[in-house]
Design a protein around this motif. Structure first.
Motif: not given
Length: 175
Positions: A38-67
């Motif tokens: 289980n780990f977090l994977d911060v990627e430059p996808r579309n906008s700023c978002w994450s899933f709620l909680g830790q579902p297991g496995g790779s969990q993407t956090i998106s942080s794309q854009g100046p905001g």
């Protein structure tokens, strides 16, 4: 948990500052990913978002854009992964804010639905990094707050003291 970061040095510093803002006031520690399932994977996808909680496995956090590239925004997304909904989505939110449904952009309606939360026996936190101001995702979507509409709400500077307290309670930190 430690995110897999595919970004430039300044973005990595911003994200690490957000992690430190949480770790310095709680028992939650972010560690470099090596072989954990289980780990977090911060990627430059579309906008700023994450899933709620830790579902297991790779969990993407998106942080794309100046905001997205603010440590407080990183804290906000990390708190989602730790199990926290937006403050305006708490089960008791109607006592503290009024949602103006007609003003919410259709694609953001889901962000305003109430969740069945325990609220961790904590008061509503207008200063939470998980709170938005009245003009986010609608024009205006919230009448803030009840009973005094002049109290400011929402910020992206970092976790409030109450945010840190709630993380400690939810994750049995004993602090």
């Amino acid at each position: 948990m430690w995110p897999n970061i595919w970004r430039d040095d300044m973005d990595q510093i911003t994200i690490e500052t957000g992690m430190q803002d949480i770790s310095s006031g709680t028992c939650v520690q972010f560690v470099p990913h090596s072989h954990e399932a289980n780990f977090l994977d911060v990627e430059p996808r579309n906008s700023c978002w994450s899933f709620l909680g830790q579902p297991g496995g790779s969990q993407t956090i998106s942080s794309q854009g100046p905001g997205c590239m603010w440590s407080g925004v990183a804290v906000h997304e990390f708190m989602h992964t730790l199990g926290f909904v937006h403050e305006r989505s708490r089960s008791d939110r109607d006592r503290y804010v009024t949602i103006v449904w007609d003003n919410i952009m259709q694609e953001h309606i889901h962000n305003f639905r109430k969740h069945a939360t325990s609220n961790l026996n904590s008061p509503y936190d207008y200063d939470s990094v998980m709170h938005y101001g009245s003009l986010i995702q609608a024009l205006p979507s919230l009448k803030l707050p009840k009973p005094d509409p002049y109290i400011s709400s929402g910020q992206r500077d970092g976790p409030s003291d109450l945010d840190l307290h709630k993380i400690n309670v939810l994750h049995n930190c004993g602090r």
